[in-house]
Design an enzyme around this catalytic site. Structure first.
Site, PDB file in Angstrom:
ATOM      1  N   GLU A 153     -15.792  32.787   3.720  1.00 17.30           N
ATOM      2  CA  GLU A 153     -16.469  33.779   4.436  1.00 17.30           C
ATOM      3  C   GLU A 153     -17.759  33.153   4.994  1.00 17.30           C
ATOM      4  O   GLU A 153     -18.337  32.256   4.544  1.00 17.30           O
ATOM      5  CB  GLU A 153     -16.903  34.723   3.294  1.00 17.30           C
ATOM      6  CG  GLU A 153     -17.505  36.132   3.584  1.00 17.30           C
ATOM      7  CD  GLU A 153     -16.822  36.786   4.461  1.00 17.30           C
ATOM      8  OE1 GLU A 153     -17.254  37.001   5.605  1.00 17.30           O
ATOM      9  OE2 GLU A 153     -15.660  37.369   4.145  1.00 17.30           O
ATOM     10  N   ARG A 181      -8.295  47.512  11.674  1.00 15.25           N
ATOM     11  CA  ARG A 181      -8.119  46.243  12.209  1.00 15.25           C
ATOM     12  C   ARG A 181      -6.739  45.929  12.450  1.00 15.25           C
ATOM     13  O   ARG A 181      -5.758  46.208  11.412  1.00 15.25           O
ATOM     14  CB  ARG A 181      -8.898  44.966  11.706  1.00 15.25           C
ATOM     15  CG  ARG A 181     -10.383  45.058  11.576  1.00 15.25           C
ATOM     16  CD  ARG A 181     -10.929  43.779  10.763  1.00 15.25           C
ATOM     17  NE  ARG A 181     -10.411  43.718   9.329  1.00 15.25           N
ATOM     18  CZ  ARG A 181     -10.795  42.858   8.279  1.00 15.25           C
ATOM     19  NH1 ARG A 181     -11.597  41.997   8.865  1.00 15.25           N
ATOM     20  NH2 ARG A 181     -10.494  43.121   7.318  1.00 15.25           N
ATOM     21  N   ARG A 215      -7.103  41.491  12.646  1.00 14.79           N
ATOM     22  CA  ARG A 215      -7.086  40.688  11.295  1.00 14.79           C
ATOM     23  C   ARG A 215      -5.895  39.866  11.135  1.00 14.79           C
ATOM     24  O   ARG A 215      -4.607  40.430  10.889  1.00 14.79           O
ATOM     25  CB  ARG A 215      -7.415  41.732   9.917  1.00 14.79           C
ATOM     26  CG  ARG A 215      -7.115  40.839   8.604  1.00 14.79           C
ATOM     27  CD  ARG A 215      -8.277  39.761   8.424  1.00 14.79           C
ATOM     28  NE  ARG A 215      -8.458  39.288   7.078  1.00 14.79           N
ATOM     29  CZ  ARG A 215      -7.811  38.373   6.493  1.00 14.79           C
ATOM     30  NH1 ARG A 215      -6.798  37.631   7.222  1.00 14.79           N
ATOM     31  NH2 ARG A 215      -8.163  38.090   5.265  1.00 14.79           N
TER      32      ARG A 215
END
Length: 295
Positions: free
Chosen positions: A120, A164, A112
């Site tokens: 999104e 992440r 990330r």
């Protein structure tokens, strides 16, 4: 006796014998010389063969060095102009504009990106947001099949709540991927709770992108149907710490660091529509409670 010898000298057959003997002696001396020459020629030919063999061996060594083995899934080392050696890692997949997968020492890790947030595109709970596809396509164009340099940040956690890795990403040519996505208008600057290393730089990049109307900031970049709108809501009954008449709900304006308390941030979040219109990206974990690190 002298008369006998004198008579022999006068005979023709005596001289024939002498000549014959001389020829025999002369012929007997020739083969060793020829044999010597022949031996020297053989030695020279043998030496030439050995040189050819040695040259062939050298060619094999040069063309097929033992170290030249294909090594897959291992990071490549690159030396920067300042003589600092860095590792480059293979990008395996571009999930969207702010999330990628990279092969790190044989293990595929999801990253990330720190300091940015793109519209999104992959969340099944949400429709594709304005400029989301464009941001995802740009990330794919820049990163697909490329090798990248990764940088962590001691001001942030090693991983997020989804495990992440949190990283900055640099291309081989030195391009700062996180920043260029903001600079070109494909991403927002995003602060999750605490300031990060390049926060000021990213904020400036977003400001310049807005002023230049790049990417998602361009006039008409999104259709009217997909543009976020400010819902008509009633201000909270409790006395707010922020003047609601000055709250901007039409674009990403605030970060958690812009508020003194969590209550102030929550008020802005709720006033702008809460989870249904988190235009400022204050609710990172989507639980309805924003800027949880603030007092």
């Amino acid at each position: 006796m002298p008369n006998f010898v004198g008579k022999i000298y006068k005979k023709w057959w005596f001289w024939v014998i002498i000549v014959f003997v001389f020829l025999v002696i002369l012929g007997a001396g020739s083969p060793p010389e020829n044999k010597k020459v022949s031996n020297e020629q053989s030695v020279q030919q043998s030496e030439k063969k050995e040189e050819v063999v040695e040259n062939n061996k050298e060619d094999v060594i040069v063309n097929n060095p033992p170290e030249a083995k294909k090594q897959e899934n291992l990071p490549e080392t690159r030396v920067l102009p300042n003589n600092v050696a860095v590792k480059l890692y293979q990008v395996v997949k571009v999930v969207d504009g702010d999330t990628i997968s990279v092969n790190i020492d044989g293990k595929v890790e999801t990253l990330r990106l720190i300091g940015i947030n793109t519209p999104e595109t992959v969340d099944p709970r949400k429709p594709v947001e304005c400029f989301g596809r464009e941001a995802s396509n740009m990330a794919k164009e820049l990163l697909t099949n490329k090798k990248v340099r990764l940088e962590g940040d001691t001001t942030q956690d090693e991983r997020d709540k989804y495990q992440r890795l949190l990283r900055y990403v640099w291309l081989e040519d030195g391009t700062f991927f996180n920043k260029i996505m903001i600079s070109d208008g494909y991403a927002y600057e995003y602060t999750y709770n605490t300031p990060y290393k390049y926060q000021a730089e990213f904020k400036q990049a977003e400001l310049e992108a807005r002023m230049a109307k790049k990417g998602l900031w361009a006039d008409g970049a999104c259709s009217q149907e997909t543009q976020p709108t400010s819902p008509v809501t009633t201000a909270p009954t409790n006395t707010p710490a922020t003047d609601t008449s000055k709250i901007n709900c039409s674009s990403n304006t605030y970060n958690c660091t812009d508020f003194k308390t969590q209550k102030e941030a929550q008020q802005v979040f709720d006033y702008c529509g809460g989870k249904s219109n988190d235009v400022h990206r204050l609710d990172a974990d989507k639980d309805g409670i924003v800027c949880e690190s603030l007092p």
